[in-house]
Design a protein around this motif. Structure first.
Motif, PDB file in Angstrom:
ATOM      1  N   VAL A  13      -3.331  29.492 -18.624  1.00  0.00           N
ATOM      2  CA  VAL A  13      -2.664  30.753 -18.718  1.00  0.00           C
ATOM      3  C   VAL A  13      -2.634  31.365 -17.319  1.00  0.00           C
ATOM      4  O   VAL A  13      -1.921  32.147 -16.752  1.00  0.00           O
ATOM      5  CB  VAL A  13      -3.066  31.824 -19.672  1.00  0.00           C
ATOM      6  CG1 VAL A  13      -2.646  31.157 -21.159  1.00  0.00           C
ATOM      7  CG2 VAL A  13      -4.383  32.179 -19.609  1.00  0.00           C
ATOM      8  N   ASP A  14      -4.014  31.096 -16.672  1.00  0.00           N
ATOM      9  CA  ASP A  14      -4.065  31.971 -15.159  1.00  0.00           C
ATOM     10  C   ASP A  14      -4.037  30.798 -14.329  1.00  0.00           C
ATOM     11  O   ASP A  14      -4.220  31.216 -12.850  1.00  0.00           O
ATOM     12  CB  ASP A  14      -5.674  32.179 -15.358  1.00  0.00           C
ATOM     13  CG  ASP A  14      -5.625  33.412 -14.500  1.00  0.00           C
ATOM     14  OD1 ASP A  14      -4.684  34.261 -14.273  1.00  0.00           O
ATOM     15  OD2 ASP A  14      -6.958  33.409 -14.132  1.00  0.00           O
ATOM     16  N   ASN A  31      -6.897  36.021  -7.449  1.00  0.00           N
ATOM     17  CA  ASN A  31      -6.514  36.526  -8.760  1.00  0.00           C
ATOM     18  C   ASN A  31      -5.013  36.441  -8.957  1.00  0.00           C
ATOM     19  O   ASN A  31      -3.999  36.340  -8.245  1.00  0.00           O
ATOM     20  CB  ASN A  31      -6.577  38.016  -8.867  1.00  0.00           C
ATOM     21  CG  ASN A  31      -8.003  38.496  -9.372  1.00  0.00           C
ATOM     22  OD1 ASN A  31      -8.952  37.695  -9.397  1.00  0.00           O
ATOM     23  ND2 ASN A  31      -8.183  39.698  -9.385  1.00  0.00           N
ATOM     24  N   THR A  32      -4.606  36.108 -10.201  1.00  0.00           N
ATOM     25  CA  THR A  32      -3.228  35.751 -10.864  1.00  0.00           C
ATOM     26  C   THR A  32      -3.066  37.067 -11.611  1.00  0.00           C
ATOM     27  O   THR A  32      -3.736  37.416 -12.405  1.00  0.00           O
ATOM     28  CB  THR A  32      -3.103  34.544 -11.686  1.00  0.00           C
ATOM     29  OG1 THR A  32      -3.614  33.147 -11.039  1.00  0.00           O
ATOM     30  CG2 THR A  32      -1.826  34.308 -12.376  1.00  0.00           C
ATOM     31  N   LEU A  33      -1.918  37.765 -11.193  1.00  0.00           N
ATOM     32  CA  LEU A  33      -1.592  39.055 -12.001  1.00  0.00           C
ATOM     33  C   LEU A  33      -0.398  38.759 -12.688  1.00  0.00           C
ATOM     34  O   LEU A  33       0.662  38.046 -12.092  1.00  0.00           O
ATOM     35  CB  LEU A  33      -1.237  40.059 -10.821  1.00  0.00           C
ATOM     36  CG  LEU A  33      -1.938  40.455  -9.721  1.00  0.00           C
ATOM     37  CD1 LEU A  33      -1.364  41.488  -8.821  1.00  0.00           C
ATOM     38  CD2 LEU A  33      -3.257  40.764 -10.103  1.00  0.00           C
ATOM     39  N   THR A  34      -0.695  39.111 -14.092  1.00  0.00           N
ATOM     40  CA  THR A  34       0.484  38.815 -15.003  1.00  0.00           C
ATOM     41  C   THR A  34       1.284  40.269 -15.299  1.00  0.00           C
ATOM     42  O   THR A  34       0.383  41.138 -15.598  1.00  0.00           O
ATOM     43  CB  THR A  34      -0.157  38.350 -16.190  1.00  0.00           C
ATOM     44  OG1 THR A  34      -0.878  36.924 -16.075  1.00  0.00           O
ATOM     45  CG2 THR A  34       0.886  37.898 -17.202  1.00  0.00           C
ATOM     46  N   MET A  35       2.557  40.169 -15.311  1.00  0.00           N
ATOM     47  CA  MET A  35       3.416  41.460 -15.205  1.00  0.00           C
ATOM     48  C   MET A  35       4.278  41.365 -16.298  1.00  0.00           C
ATOM     49  O   MET A  35       5.100  40.163 -16.520  1.00  0.00           O
ATOM     50  CB  MET A  35       3.878  41.802 -14.042  1.00  0.00           C
ATOM     51  CG  MET A  35       2.777  41.968 -12.833  1.00  0.00           C
ATOM     52  SD  MET A  35       3.375  42.024 -11.272  1.00  0.00           S
ATOM     53  CE  MET A  35       3.637  40.169 -10.643  1.00  0.00           C
ATOM     54  N   GLY A  95      10.336  39.191 -20.022  1.00  0.00           N
ATOM     55  CA  GLY A  95       9.100  38.680 -20.427  1.00  0.00           C
ATOM     56  C   GLY A  95       8.063  38.877 -19.326  1.00  0.00           C
ATOM     57  O   GLY A  95       8.109  39.497 -18.414  1.00  0.00           O
ATOM     58  N   ASN A  96       6.963  37.966 -19.645  1.00  0.00           N
ATOM     59  CA  ASN A  96       5.877  37.922 -18.677  1.00  0.00           C
ATOM     60  C   ASN A  96       6.069  37.056 -17.586  1.00  0.00           C
ATOM     61  O   ASN A  96       6.427  35.987 -17.768  1.00  0.00           O
ATOM     62  CB  ASN A  96       4.574  37.777 -19.513  1.00  0.00           C
ATOM     63  CG  ASN A  96       4.219  38.857 -20.508  1.00  0.00           C
ATOM     64  OD1 ASN A  96       4.918  39.916 -20.655  1.00  0.00           O
ATOM     65  ND2 ASN A  96       3.148  38.523 -21.137  1.00  0.00           N
ATOM     66  N   ILE A  97       5.613  37.382 -16.288  1.00  0.00           N
ATOM     67  CA  ILE A  97       5.749  36.675 -15.331  1.00  0.00           C
ATOM     68  C   ILE A  97       4.575  36.777 -14.414  1.00  0.00           C
ATOM     69  O   ILE A  97       3.701  37.756 -14.719  1.00  0.00           O
ATOM     70  CB  ILE A  97       7.190  37.203 -14.183  1.00  0.00           C
ATOM     71  CG1 ILE A  97       6.895  38.469 -13.965  1.00  0.00           C
ATOM     72  CG2 ILE A  97       8.271  36.649 -14.971  1.00  0.00           C
ATOM     73  CD1 ILE A  97       6.367  38.911 -12.493  1.00  0.00           C
ATOM     74  N   GLN A  98       4.476  35.934 -13.423  1.00  0.00           N
ATOM     75  CA  GLN A  98       2.882  35.958 -12.804  1.00  0.00           C
ATOM     76  C   GLN A  98       3.216  35.926 -11.177  1.00  0.00           C
ATOM     77  O   GLN A  98       4.127  35.206 -10.798  1.00  0.00           O
ATOM     78  CB  GLN A  98       2.123  34.825 -13.216  1.00  0.00           C
ATOM     79  CG  GLN A  98       1.671  35.142 -14.539  1.00  0.00           C
ATOM     80  CD  GLN A  98       0.679  33.893 -15.035  1.00  0.00           C
ATOM     81  OE1 GLN A  98       1.160  32.705 -14.883  1.00  0.00           O
ATOM     82  NE2 GLN A  98      -0.323  34.284 -15.585  1.00  0.00           N
ATOM     83  N   VAL A  99       2.191  36.258 -10.426  1.00  0.00           N
ATOM     84  CA  VAL A  99       2.088  35.952  -8.958  1.00  0.00           C
ATOM     85  C   VAL A  99       0.654  35.839  -8.830  1.00  0.00           C
ATOM     86  O   VAL A  99      -0.174  36.279  -9.588  1.00  0.00           O
ATOM     87  CB  VAL A  99       2.635  37.144  -8.199  1.00  0.00           C
ATOM     88  CG1 VAL A  99       4.046  37.536  -8.338  1.00  0.00           C
ATOM     89  CG2 VAL A  99       1.853  38.486  -8.182  1.00  0.00           C
ATOM     90  N   ARG A 100       0.484  35.216  -7.678  1.00  0.00           N
ATOM     91  CA  ARG A 100      -0.900  34.978  -7.328  1.00  0.00           C
ATOM     92  C   ARG A 100      -1.184  35.549  -5.755  1.00  0.00           C
ATOM     93  O   ARG A 100      -0.686  35.393  -4.992  1.00  0.00           O
ATOM     94  CB  ARG A 100      -1.388  33.508  -7.202  1.00  0.00           C
ATOM     95  CG  ARG A 100      -2.724  33.134  -6.845  1.00  0.00           C
ATOM     96  CD  ARG A 100      -3.162  31.553  -7.186  1.00  0.00           C
ATOM     97  NE  ARG A 100      -3.026  31.311  -8.601  1.00  0.00           N
ATOM     98  CZ  ARG A 100      -2.276  30.297  -9.105  1.00  0.00           C
ATOM     99  NH1 ARG A 100      -1.552  29.674  -8.369  1.00  0.00           N
ATOM    100  NH2 ARG A 100      -2.304  30.166 -10.499  1.00  0.00           N
TER     101      ARG A 100
END
Length: 508
Positions: free
Chosen positions: A298-299, A365-369, A375-380
């Protein structure tokens, strides 16, 4: 030892290359774009351009090598040139003959769990390739049959993760109760590295799988706990699934499957009762449990580069020149890093929404937003330097590209804070979405962030929050694409093992 590796840039192959390097070996990487592919390792990997598709491309590839690890293969055909027969079978034959010609002492072929009993064309091709290895590979050959391999970007478990994050309804084939025994990619990579190193066992077939037998529904249950999401299961009859799961595709997730992939799923994919799991019993790997592996997954989803998007590359800038700030540029920089979630509008962007997910902008860090309607999306957080933060979007994000937050001290005591976005929509559905609600939400979010920094500074924005939007073409677009790719590559090189480097596994 020098090892020729095919498929070394895929999920399994890269994990094996990493483990071979950690053990002090060197690798010759056979791939179509070998010079570029080998750059993700700082040293120890020698490029050899080619593929298993033609005799000429394979000729000489194993010269001077002690062993061959053959991972390359396809799970779906693209006729007329890319077929199971031409790649999985004849490609293996070419490599086996080259290995024998070069006098290598070990040939390890990566087949597939269930190859001897599976009814799919894919499994039939893997079984035929196993016979090729028996007949034409050098003495000391070994066939390894792994089960479903999962890790960042795999085509099964990572796809389920993206659907859980993005969809209110998750399609499953039938009741989602088909058994399978997934293995974490790094555990398999370690086993393959040890298979290369050891002379025994030889001239046999070994099965490898993870420690847990599970089902699609059980994996979704675990992913829901990890992401804090709760999706409705939508049973899809097998016949309809073979046409493609339209619910997910409607929101931009490419989940089209082949008849073969559906057949393999419904057949189940586990080591038979009484069988030996070579992962633990032969190679002594202490594997991650399914829960541990999913927790890592997930990360660690892969980056979504600007070149992987659709449509024109857009550069958006939002900035303010702050006069009379009570905080220095460095203090505002640290404020942004530590309070990013507080500074963005909750109605449009919530940070750290999954259990245990990061909210601080710390490098790596991976930021989950959470995004409305997405839904949920991510940036690193890819890089932090010189009062600037660069983030890269990850798979599942509606945009492909990079976002940069920059503080700059300017003449006259002015501090400029700027948000720069270099992105393309990830696919056609997101292209449509960004032309409607998405573009408005993006603009509102970044303007609000800039305004919040101005307010927290205690100063005033000279001309308020300003913005600029430009479509980049030609060399301008290429320069941005190269910059992002080089930044990602640099981070991979920093994290990659080198020959004899410290091992990162936890195996016995």
């Amino acid at each position: 030892m020098k090892v020729l590796v095919t498929g070394g840039t895929g999920l399994v192959g890269k994990a094996a290359v990493d483990r071979l390097l950690e053990a002090g070996h060197t690798v010759r990487l056979l791939s179509r774009h070998a010079d570029d592919d080998a750059r993700q390792w700082p040293r120890g990997v020698e490029p050899h351009s080619g593929d298993v598709g033609t005799e000429a491309a394979v000729a000489g590839a194993a010269e001077g090598c002690d062993a061959v690890l053959h991972v390359a293969g396809i799970v779906a055909e693209r006729p007329p040139d890319v077929t199971f027969q031409t790649v999985n079978v004849e490609g293996t034959r070419r490599l086996a003959r080259e290995a024998k010609r070069a006098g290598v002492r070990r040939f390890v072929y990566v087949s597939s769990l269930g190859a001897e009993r599976g009814q799919s064309d894919y499994h039939r091709s893997k079984l035929e390739a196993e016979h090729v290895v028996r007949d034409e590979a050098p003495a000391g050959w070994l066939v390894v049959r792994p089960g479903n391999v999962y890790g960042p970007g795999d085509e099964v478990v990572s796809l389920l993760l993206k659907m859980v994050r993005a969809l209110p309804v998750v399609p499953v084939i039938g009741r989602g109760d088909q058994p399978f025994q997934p293995v974490w990619h790094e555990d398999l990579g370690l086993a393959l590295a040890r298979a290369i190193e050891r002379e025994q066992p030889r001239e046999t077939v070994l099965e490898i799988a993870g420690p847990d037998i599970t089902t699609t529904s059980e994996v979704i249950d675990l992913l829901e706990k990890l992401t804090g999401k709760n999706a409705i299961r939508l049973p899809i009859p097998e016949a309809l699934a073979k046409l493609g799961t339209g619910v997910a595709e409607a929101v931009g997730l490419d989940v089209r499957v082949t008849d073969d992939q559906i057949t393999m799923l419904t057949e189940g994919n586990v080591i038979a009762s009484g069988g030996t799991n070579a992962l633990t019993e032969v190679f002594g790997v202490t594997p991650l449990t399914l829960g541990e592996g999913l927790g890592r997954l997930v990360d660690t989803m892969p980056e979504r580069l600007p070149t992987e998007g659709t449509g024109a590359l857009e550069r958006q800038r939002y900035w303010a020149d702050i006069r009379g700030s009570r905080k220095s540029a460095e203090e505002l920089f640290h404020l942004l890093r530590g309070s990013f979630n507080e500074l963005t509008p909750d109605a449009l962007l919530q940070v750290g929404v999954e259990p245990g997910s990061h909210a601080e902008m710390k490098e790596g860090n991976t930021l989950t937003m959470a995004l409305p309607l997405r839904g949920n999306i991510q940036v690193r957080v890819l890089d932090i330097s010189d009062l600037a933060i660069t983030c890269i979007t990850l798979q599942g994000h509606p945009l492909s590209g990079a976002i940069r937050f920059v503080f700059e001290e300017r003449p006259g005591g002015i501090i400029r804070f700027e948000v720069r976005s270099f992105t393309r929509p990830s696919d056609l559905v997101d292209l449509i979405g960004m032309r409607t609600f998405g573009k408005v939400a993006q603009k509102t979010t970044w303007r609000s962030l800039v305004g919040a920094i101005v307010e927290r500074s205690g100063g005033q924005g000279v001309d308020g929050v300003q913005e600029e939007e430009t479509r980049l073409h030609g060399q301008d677009a290429e320069d941005v694409e190269n910059w992002v790719e080089e930044l990602v590559l640099r981070k991979k090189r920093e994290q990659a093992p080198t020959p004899g480097g410290a091992a990162r596994d936890k195996a016995a």
